[in-house]
Enzyme design. Structure first.
Site, PDB file in Angstrom:
ATOM      1  N   HIS A   1      -6.344  -7.177  -0.307  1.00 16.70           N
ATOM      2  CA  HIS A   1      -6.492  -5.758  -0.611  1.00 16.70           C
ATOM      3  C   HIS A   1      -5.710  -5.405  -1.875  1.00 16.70           C
ATOM      4  O   HIS A   1      -4.621  -5.932  -2.116  1.00 16.70           O
ATOM      5  CB  HIS A   1      -5.976  -4.903   0.553  1.00 16.70           C
ATOM      6  CG  HIS A   1      -6.611  -5.224   1.860  1.00 16.70           C
ATOM      7  ND1 HIS A   1      -6.126  -6.223   2.695  1.00 16.70           N
ATOM      8  CD2 HIS A   1      -7.689  -4.698   2.484  1.00 16.70           C
ATOM      9  CE1 HIS A   1      -6.877  -6.288   3.780  1.00 16.70           C
ATOM     10  NE2 HIS A   1      -7.839  -5.380   3.676  1.00 16.70           N
TER      11      HIS A   1
ATOM     12  N   HIS B   1       0.814  -1.218   0.000  1.00 16.13           N
ATOM     13  CA  HIS B   1       0.000   0.000   0.000  1.00 16.13           C
ATOM     14  C   HIS B   1       0.850   1.272   0.000  1.00 16.13           C
ATOM     15  O   HIS B   1       0.293   2.377  -0.156  1.00 16.13           O
ATOM     16  CB  HIS B   1      -0.935   0.027   1.213  1.00 16.13           C
ATOM     17  CG  HIS B   1      -1.981  -1.043   1.204  1.00 16.13           C
ATOM     18  ND1 HIS B   1      -2.831  -1.252   0.139  1.00 16.13           N
ATOM     19  CD2 HIS B   1      -2.300  -1.982   2.137  1.00 16.13           C
ATOM     20  CE1 HIS B   1      -3.631  -2.272   0.404  1.00 16.13           C
ATOM     21  NE2 HIS B   1      -3.322  -2.731   1.609  1.00 16.13           N
TER      22      HIS B   1
ATOM     23  N   ASP C   1      -2.953 -10.516  -2.390  1.00 17.19           N
ATOM     24  CA  ASP C   1      -3.456 -10.105  -1.087  1.00 17.19           C
ATOM     25  C   ASP C   1      -4.967  -9.842  -1.178  1.00 17.19           C
ATOM     26  O   ASP C   1      -5.512  -9.652  -2.270  1.00 17.19           O
ATOM     27  CB  ASP C   1      -2.720  -8.829  -0.669  1.00 17.19           C
ATOM     28  CG  ASP C   1      -2.924  -8.448   0.775  1.00 17.19           C
ATOM     29  OD1 ASP C   1      -2.126  -8.881   1.617  1.00 17.19           O
ATOM     30  OD2 ASP C   1      -3.868  -7.693   1.049  1.00 17.19           O
TER      31      ASP C   1
ATOM     32  N   ASP D   1      -4.516 -12.718   4.021  1.00 19.92           N
ATOM     33  CA  ASP D   1      -5.745 -12.153   4.584  1.00 19.92           C
ATOM     34  C   ASP D   1      -6.961 -12.448   3.722  1.00 19.92           C
ATOM     35  O   ASP D   1      -8.048 -11.952   3.978  1.00 19.92           O
ATOM     36  CB  ASP D   1      -5.610 -10.646   4.833  1.00 19.92           C
ATOM     37  CG  ASP D   1      -4.972  -9.910   3.681  1.00 19.92           C
ATOM     38  OD1 ASP D   1      -4.705 -10.523   2.626  1.00 19.92           O
ATOM     39  OD2 ASP D   1      -4.717  -8.694   3.818  1.00 19.92           O
TER      40      ASP D   1
END
Length: 345
Positions: A201, A164, A199, A288
């Protein structure tokens, strides 16, 4: 397979994490790395501390002013006195800039720079954060250097995570973009590099760093961001710009998606990689997506991670695997083991 990790990466110990207006227990705990180390040990994989390498490689993808901020933030924070208030225990923003965040921060003030360089309330900077961030980046760099020199596969147990982090902004538990550093390092000897991020995200930082480049293909499979972090990017229409047009592929998955939907997304990703014909691969690896992860909206089980490893093995490319998310400490060791089983049967 060689793996890299430094004990200094455990020093970052965040105390605050804001969710829906509540200060909650942080999710990026040092115990995450300890669980992953256990999985590597069970498979007999040697884990080496990465060589000390300073900041130079970080500058391949991050601006000098941003790195200066990260390196000095906590010390400068301690010197603040604002209207009689002493600073909190960690550096956190209490404002955001109006309009686009471009170039260096126009103000020298610590509070202004924190709002400029820290994008949300999931990235507290404590007394040891910079050291952990730097050594996490060194793990990715060492893995990339190993693959450059010898081919094969290397694993960087990066913590804090990185995907990120944009060129000049921390966000989403991420301060420095370890996967982007690995890709940029590989690019020094490989004409084309692909990044396959799995991931939960969207890898928004990696996308932002390479969005205008045609030599790095960025692919991200992730939960639909319309109602999930990072909200503002990760949509299928984002394809790159300029020389990078067509070199960014987002494969958002409907919330509740499981192994079957993930397998279909992997098929699309592998096809895009084969068309691009890269000489090396970077894989930001998040766990995740697991069905019981506390912040996931996807429903993968361990077979999904085994499948991902098998798909990477079938590509046959020199590969750097970079650890990203995964916050169910009791499951991430088994998830890594399943991935490695697919990668190295």
């Amino acid at each position: 397979m060689q793996a890299f990790f430094s004990d200094d990466q455990l020093l970052h110990d965040p105390q605050q994490y804001m969710r829906v207006g509540r200060i909650c227990k942080p999710a990026d705990l040092p115990t995450r790395a300890e669980a992953l180390m256990g999985a590597l040990g069970m498979r007999g994989i040697t884990v080496a501390a990465p060589p000390e390498a300073g900041r130079d490689a970080l500058g391949l993808v991050h601006s000098t002013d941003y790195l200066d901020y990260l390196e000095t933030a906590f010390e400068r924070w301690q010197q603040i006195e604002s209207f009689g208030l002493q600073p909190g225990i960690e550096v956190l923003p209490n404002m955001s800039p109006h309009g686009p965040r471009e170039g260096t921060c126009p103000s020298p003030a610590m509070l202004a720079q924190t709002g400029w360089y820290v994008g949300d309330l999931s990235c507290p900077i404590g007394p040891h954060t910079w050291r952990s961030v730097l050594r996490s980046a060194h793990a990715a760099l060492a893995a990339a250097e190993t693959v450059r020199e010898s081919g094969g596969v290397a694993y960087a147990l990066c913590r804090p995570s990185g995907h990120h982090a944009q060129r000049a902004r921390a966000a989403g538990f991420c301060y420095v973009n370890n996967s982007a550093i690995a890709a940029a390092t590989l690019r020094q000897t490989h004409a084309r590099v692909a990044v396959l991020d799995i991931d939960a995200h969207h890898g928004d930082g990696t996308q932002q760093i390479f969005y205008g480049r045609g030599d790095v293909l960025t692919i991200s499979t992730h939960a639909d961001p319309a109602n999930y972090y990072p909200w503002y990017t990760g949509y299928a229409h984002e394809r790159g710009t300029g020389e990078g047009e067509g070199c960014n592929l987002n494969l958002p998955l409907a919330h509740g998606s499981g192994n079957a939907e993930f397998a279909q997304a992997l098929d699309q990703a592998v096809a895009a990689i084969e068309r691009f014909q890269p000489q090396a691969l970077v894989m930001p690896l998040g766990f995740d997506t697991y069905k019981d992860d506390p912040i996931s909206v996807l429903k993968f089980d361990m077979e999904a991670f085994r499948l991902a490893g098998a798909r990477v093995r079938a590509l046959g490319l020199p590969t750097v695997v970079v650890q990203e998310g995964g916050y169910m400490v009791g499951a991430i060791g088994a998830a890594l083991d399943a991935f490695l089983e697919g990668l190295q049967p």
